[in-house]
Scaffold this motif. Sequence first.
Motif, PDB file in Angstrom:
ATOM      1  N   HIS A   2      18.471  14.546  33.272  1.00  0.00           N
ATOM      2  CA  HIS A   2      18.724  15.836  33.957  1.00  0.00           C
ATOM      3  C   HIS A   2      19.535  15.646  35.238  1.00  0.00           C
ATOM      4  O   HIS A   2      20.546  16.297  35.464  1.00  0.00           O
ATOM      5  CB  HIS A   2      17.397  16.514  34.304  1.00  0.00           C
ATOM      6  CG  HIS A   2      16.629  16.969  33.113  1.00  0.00           C
ATOM      7  ND1 HIS A   2      15.648  16.222  32.524  1.00  0.00           N
ATOM      8  CD2 HIS A   2      16.710  18.115  32.398  1.00  0.00           C
ATOM      9  CE1 HIS A   2      15.152  16.876  31.496  1.00  0.00           C
ATOM     10  NE2 HIS A   2      15.778  18.030  31.391  1.00  0.00           N
ATOM     11  N   LEU A   3      19.057  14.740  36.091  1.00  0.00           N
ATOM     12  CA  LEU A   3      19.741  14.535  37.374  1.00  0.00           C
ATOM     13  C   LEU A   3      21.116  13.906  37.153  1.00  0.00           C
ATOM     14  O   LEU A   3      22.107  14.327  37.753  1.00  0.00           O
ATOM     15  CB  LEU A   3      18.887  13.644  38.296  1.00  0.00           C
ATOM     16  CG  LEU A   3      19.447  13.446  39.694  1.00  0.00           C
ATOM     17  CD1 LEU A   3      19.400  14.743  40.498  1.00  0.00           C
ATOM     18  CD2 LEU A   3      18.673  12.359  40.456  1.00  0.00           C
ATOM     19  N   ARG A  18      21.693   4.848  27.501  1.00  0.00           N
ATOM     20  CA  ARG A  18      21.064   4.018  26.474  1.00  0.00           C
ATOM     21  C   ARG A  18      21.598   4.341  25.086  1.00  0.00           C
ATOM     22  O   ARG A  18      21.525   3.538  24.176  1.00  0.00           O
ATOM     23  CB  ARG A  18      19.547   4.256  26.473  1.00  0.00           C
ATOM     24  CG  ARG A  18      18.850   3.615  27.621  1.00  0.00           C
ATOM     25  CD  ARG A  18      17.366   3.609  27.426  1.00  0.00           C
ATOM     26  NE  ARG A  18      16.765   4.926  27.601  1.00  0.00           N
ATOM     27  CZ  ARG A  18      15.474   5.110  27.750  1.00  0.00           C
ATOM     28  NH1 ARG A  18      14.647   4.083  27.713  1.00  0.00           N
ATOM     29  NH2 ARG A  18      14.981   6.327  27.913  1.00  0.00           N
ATOM     30  N   ALA A  32      23.764   0.537  28.130  1.00  0.00           N
ATOM     31  CA  ALA A  32      22.885  -0.502  28.689  1.00  0.00           C
ATOM     32  C   ALA A  32      21.454   0.016  28.726  1.00  0.00           C
ATOM     33  O   ALA A  32      21.223   1.230  28.821  1.00  0.00           O
ATOM     34  CB  ALA A  32      23.334  -0.874  30.099  1.00  0.00           C
ATOM     35  N   GLU A  46       9.545   5.234  33.864  1.00  0.00           N
ATOM     36  CA  GLU A  46       8.286   4.565  33.508  1.00  0.00           C
ATOM     37  C   GLU A  46       7.667   3.871  34.724  1.00  0.00           C
ATOM     38  O   GLU A  46       7.984   2.721  35.029  1.00  0.00           O
ATOM     39  CB  GLU A  46       8.538   3.565  32.385  1.00  0.00           C
ATOM     40  CG  GLU A  46       8.913   4.234  31.085  1.00  0.00           C
ATOM     41  CD  GLU A  46       9.424   3.218  30.077  1.00  0.00           C
ATOM     42  OE1 GLU A  46       8.621   2.780  29.240  1.00  0.00           O
ATOM     43  OE2 GLU A  46      10.610   2.864  30.140  1.00  0.00           O
TER      44      GLU A  46
HETATM   45  N1  LIG Z   1      11.745  13.868  42.808  1.00  0.00           N
HETATM   46  C1  LIG Z   1      11.055  14.363  41.793  1.00  0.00           C
HETATM   47  O1  LIG Z   1      10.377  15.419  41.870  1.00  0.00           O
HETATM   48  C2  LIG Z   1      11.095  13.684  40.495  1.00  0.00           C
HETATM   49  C3  LIG Z   1      10.498  14.246  39.385  1.00  0.00           C
HETATM   50  C4  LIG Z   1      10.605  13.593  38.197  1.00  0.00           C
HETATM   51  C5  LIG Z   1      11.291  12.384  38.144  1.00  0.00           C
HETATM   52  N2  LIG Z   1      11.855  11.856  39.247  1.00  0.00           N
HETATM   53  C6  LIG Z   1      12.613  10.594  39.242  1.00  0.00           C
HETATM   54  O2  LIG Z   1      13.992  10.942  39.175  1.00  0.00           O
HETATM   55  C7  LIG Z   1      14.574  10.321  38.016  1.00  0.00           C
HETATM   56  C8  LIG Z   1      15.618  11.241  37.439  1.00  0.00           C
HETATM   57  O3  LIG Z   1      14.999  12.463  37.104  1.00  0.00           O
HETATM   58  P1  LIG Z   1      15.443  13.244  35.821  1.00  0.00           P
HETATM   59  O4  LIG Z   1      14.819  14.567  35.888  1.00  0.00           O
HETATM   60  O5  LIG Z   1      16.906  13.127  35.640  1.00  0.00           O
HETATM   61  O6  LIG Z   1      14.705  12.385  34.680  1.00  0.00           O
HETATM   62  P2  LIG Z   1      15.142  12.288  33.157  1.00  0.00           P
HETATM   63  O7  LIG Z   1      15.836  13.515  32.719  1.00  0.00           O
HETATM   64  O8  LIG Z   1      13.938  11.841  32.394  1.00  0.00           O
HETATM   65  O9  LIG Z   1      16.222  11.094  33.155  1.00  0.00           O
HETATM   66  C9  LIG Z   1      15.855   9.760  33.288  1.00  0.00           C
HETATM   67  C10 LIG Z   1      17.052   8.919  32.870  1.00  0.00           C
HETATM   68  O10 LIG Z   1      16.711   7.546  32.967  1.00  0.00           O
HETATM   69  C11 LIG Z   1      17.143   6.902  31.786  1.00  0.00           C
HETATM   70  N3  LIG Z   1      16.311   5.731  31.507  1.00  0.00           N
HETATM   71  C12 LIG Z   1      14.963   5.682  31.402  1.00  0.00           C
HETATM   72  N4  LIG Z   1      14.581   4.437  31.084  1.00  0.00           N
HETATM   73  C13 LIG Z   1      15.713   3.688  30.980  1.00  0.00           C
HETATM   74  C14 LIG Z   1      15.981   2.345  30.650  1.00  0.00           C
HETATM   75  N5  LIG Z   1      14.978   1.484  30.344  1.00  0.00           N
HETATM   76  N6  LIG Z   1      17.263   1.916  30.623  1.00  0.00           N
HETATM   77  C15 LIG Z   1      18.270   2.766  30.912  1.00  0.00           C
HETATM   78  N7  LIG Z   1      18.083   4.067  31.231  1.00  0.00           N
HETATM   79  C16 LIG Z   1      16.818   4.515  31.247  1.00  0.00           C
HETATM   80  C17 LIG Z   1      16.963   7.947  30.700  1.00  0.00           C
HETATM   81  O11 LIG Z   1      17.745   7.597  29.567  1.00  0.00           O
HETATM   82  P3  LIG Z   1      17.698   8.505  28.224  1.00  0.00           P
HETATM   83  O12 LIG Z   1      18.579   9.701  28.520  1.00  0.00           O
HETATM   84  O13 LIG Z   1      18.256   7.599  27.192  1.00  0.00           O
HETATM   85  O14 LIG Z   1      16.258   8.880  28.005  1.00  0.00           O
HETATM   86  C18 LIG Z   1      17.461   9.189  31.419  1.00  0.00           C
HETATM   87  O15 LIG Z   1      18.858   9.276  31.336  1.00  0.00           O
HETATM   88  C19 LIG Z   1      13.386  10.039  37.107  1.00  0.00           C
HETATM   89  O16 LIG Z   1      13.676   8.991  36.236  1.00  0.00           O
HETATM   90  C20 LIG Z   1      12.290   9.710  38.097  1.00  0.00           C
HETATM   91  O17 LIG Z   1      12.369   8.369  38.556  1.00  0.00           O
HETATM   92  C21 LIG Z   1      11.785  12.479  40.418  1.00  0.00           C
END
Ligand SMILES: NC(=O)c1ccc[n+]([C@@H]2O[C@H](COP(=O)([O-])OP(=O)(O)OC[C@H]3O[C@@H](n4cnc5c(N)ncnc54)[C@H](OP(=O)(O)O)[C@@H]3O)[C@@H](O)[C@H]2O)c1
Length: 287
Positions: free
Chosen positions: A11-12, A34, A52, A77
């Motif tokens: 999402h971000l 990924r 990656a 995770e």
């Molecule tokens: N500040 C807050 O309120 C808040 C809330 C929730 C999360 N977060 C943090 O902010 C981050 C971004 O948020 P978001 O909403 O964009 O989360 P998201 O939509 O779940 O995106 C996470 C991204 O990380 C990638 N990823 C996860 N594991 C990976 C791995 N082993 N190798 C490579 N890429 C990997 C995922 O790849 P895929 O697209 O292939 O799944 C996805 O693109 C989260 O991951 C979390 O750390 C913050």
Amino acid sequence: MSIVVTGATGHLGQLVIEGLLEKVPAAEIVALARSEEKAGALAARGVQVRIADHDRPHTLAGAFNLGDKVLLISGTEVGKRVAQHQAVVDAARTAGVALLAYTSILHAPQADFMIGRDHQATEGSILTSGLPFVLLRNGFYTESYLSDFSAILRSGRIESNAGNGKVASASRADFAAAAVTALTEGGHAGRAYELSGDTAWTFADLAAEITRQSDTKVSYHAVTSEERRTALLQAGLPEAIADLIVDIDEGIARGLVADTAPDDLTRLIGRRTTPLAESVANTLKAL
Ligand SMILES: NC(=O)c1ccc[n+]([C@@H]2O[C@H](COP(=O)([O-])OP(=O)(O)OC[C@H]3O[C@@H](n4cnc5c(N)ncnc54)[C@H](OP(=O)(O)O)[C@@H]3O)[C@@H](O)[C@H]2O)c1
């Protein structure tokens, strides 16, 4: 020299890429993903895609080039993230990137809850790497509190062990815009930005705002941590996730994400942050 975004299909990450596309040519943007398939829409717009997986460090070998600017978006995770992020930091150091930006957590050094620990460890490894860095210490996403919107309207209930704790949240778009500024403008290396919304709200405020904008009376029910944990387990959540959620809301009760100062987010994005009312309205519209 390119701008490389990890988690680009999340999402971000997608919002960051959208923002970058407004400022730099698509060919200078790299989406680290990924899945080739998931990144297809980005490739179709001219963004370079590199595949990656942070769990398999050897796949990061060709991810970065000398002089790139890199945005490391923290992984999903909790517990595994320290090693995943370390793999990215190591690859960035080997390549000799010009800037490593990292989406950390608000007031990371003082963030004494479970999700804070991974961020503290990653900030430590970034500092140790000797790379030019910028720490984007993100507060909470407003969207996190609206993702179960239909369920909130159905039950007329928001339950939490956060008490009257406040959340100075902002929208993902706000945090993405801050990252775009840090990646496309000079002068941010060596800085740690505390990024939070301009106003802080309680769960009672959230319930009142949803009530005001919808036809449904929604009430906030403050419960104890044990009651919350039991309810989450009864709803089918794994124990580790239930513990994490309870711990986050205990952190909110202690005021860990209530701070609206300093105005780092507003200053980086050049406008006020998205108000809670606007995020609620957008969520209602999307139903
Ligand atoms: N500040 C807050 O309120 C808040 C809330 C929730 C999360 N977060 C943090 O902010 C981050 C971004 O948020 P978001 O909403 O964009 O989360 P998201 O939509 O779940 O995106 C996470 C991204 O990380 C990638 N990823 C996860 N594991 C990976 C791995 N082993 N190798 C490579 N890429 C990997 C995922 O790849 P895929 O697209 O292939 O799944 C996805 O693109 C989260 O991951 C979390 O750390 C913050």
